[in-house]
Design an enzyme around this catalytic site. Structure first.
Site, short mmCIF file in Angstrom:
data_model
loop_
_atom_site.label_atom_id
_atom_site.label_comp_id
_atom_site.label_asym_id
_atom_site.label_seq_id
_atom_site.Cartn_x
_atom_site.Cartn_y
_atom_site.Cartn_z
N ASP A 49 4.52 -1.04 2.85
CA ASP A 49 3.38 -0.35 2.78
C ASP A 49 2.21 -1.23 2.80
O ASP A 49 1.92 -2.19 1.90
CB ASP A 49 3.20 0.31 1.11
N TYR A 105 -6.41 -3.83 4.22
CA TYR A 105 -5.86 -5.04 3.66
C TYR A 105 -5.91 -6.00 4.52
O TYR A 105 -5.80 -7.56 4.27
CB TYR A 105 -4.34 -4.76 3.33
N LYS A 114 -2.73 3.02 6.14
CA LYS A 114 -3.84 4.03 5.55
C LYS A 114 -5.08 3.87 6.37
O LYS A 114 -5.53 2.71 6.86
CB LYS A 114 -3.95 3.68 4.26
N HIS A 166 -6.83 6.78 2.77
CA HIS A 166 -6.47 6.11 1.78
C HIS A 166 -7.75 6.36 0.37
O HIS A 166 -7.24 6.43 -0.78
CB HIS A 166 -7.47 4.53 1.99
N ILE A 192 5.91 1.07 -5.00
CA ILE A 192 5.79 0.11 -4.20
C ILE A 192 5.33 -1.32 -4.68
O ILE A 192 3.94 -1.60 -4.61
CB ILE A 192 4.81 0.37 -2.98
N VAL A 215 4.21 -11.98 -3.93
CA VAL A 215 4.50 -13.17 -2.87
C VAL A 215 5.65 -14.18 -3.29
O VAL A 215 6.06 -14.89 -2.77
CB VAL A 215 3.20 -13.82 -2.37
#
Length: 276
Positions: free
Chosen positions: A48, A53, A78, A111, A231, A235
């Protein structure tokens, strides 16, 4: 570690989406490729992202390098608020597709409703066209409230397949989820762990201690048992794998009942009625 079989949720148009996917919010583009590669190696198949982003290209690089067949992957992106409107949406979609290096996406979301702009119905017409053309497999929205959803449904006849909303034990959105259920809209949770804010709740930590799972795993399991698509983002390779390791235990009815009491209207993100 064997790859867990992630269950799927069948959307109202028959498209199946993995119930647990990988989010890349706030991951810089140059770090996104490594994070998505780790997620794909761990067994995630749903990724996603979003235009805002700034990491669609990083996602695309990881998908291309994975060697996985396109039909095994589920990719969501989005439309950003500044790109709303009929023609602007079509242009923004082309830009996202180019960045991802794909010829279609599996789910395309508006979004935010951005109600003061009042362009989301025009954007929705554009997304309906993209869906009819086969460039979008499922059309959805994010952060829409019941009034916004009703306007789309009444104005177009196309019911959003998904509404991706802030959802976690601290913000349970029961009224909105009931609207979804009544209209065949799948609920997808962003910020499913409230950016960590719910992980030290006494109810969560008690269940974690009893089950031998982490607080994050307990909360993700809560989402899955609600029927929510979820979701989580990380990292950290160990955390990416841990978040997927939630299919070998279940919460009891008593656990679910206890977790239902932890709602405290805790928003970590903006209010959809006022964010433009």
């Amino acid at each position: 570690m064997t790859t867990p079989a992630v269950p799927t949720v069948t959307l109202d148009n028959g498209v199946a989406i993995p119930q647990l996917g990988f989010g890349v919010f706030q991951i810089p583009d140059d770090e996104t490729t490594a994070a998505v590669t780790t997620a794909l190696e761990a067994g995630y198949r749903s990724i996603d992202t979003a235009a805002i982003y700034g990491n669609e290209a990083g996602v695309g690089r990881a998908l291309a390098a994975s060697g996985l067949p396109r039909e095994e992957l589920f990719v969501t992106t989005k439309l950003w608020n500044a790109d709303q409107g009929y023609d602007a949406t079509l242009r923004a979609f082309d830009a996202s597709l180019a960045a991802l290096g794909l010829d279609h996406v599996d789910l395309y979301l508006i979004h935010w409703p951005a109600p003061a702009r009042d362009l989301y119905p025009d954007s929705w017409r554009a997304i309906a066209r993209l869906t009819a053309e086969g460039r979008v497999r499922a059309a959805g929205v994010s952060n829409f409230q019941p009034a916004h959803l009703r306007r789309l449904i009444d104005g177009s006849g196309l019911v959003p397949a998904v509404n991706q909303i802030e959802l976690h034990p601290g913000l349970q959105q029961s009224e909105l989820r009931a609207f979804h259920a009544a209209h065949g809209i799948a609920t997808e949770a962003w910020s499913p762990l409230a950016q960590g804010a719910v992980l030290d709740d006494a109810v969560v930590t008690a269940i974690a201690a009893r089950t031998g799972k982490s607080p994050a795993q307990v909360v993700l399991r809560w989402h899955l048992q609600l029927g929510t698509i979820v979701i989580p983002k990380s990292v950290t390779p160990s955390r990416i794998r841990e978040n997927l390791d939630v299919f070998d235990f279940a919460l009891t009815d008593a656990d679910l009942s206890a977790l239902s009491t932890t709602d405290r209207s805790l928003r970590t993100g903006p209010d959809p009625d006022t964010f433009n």
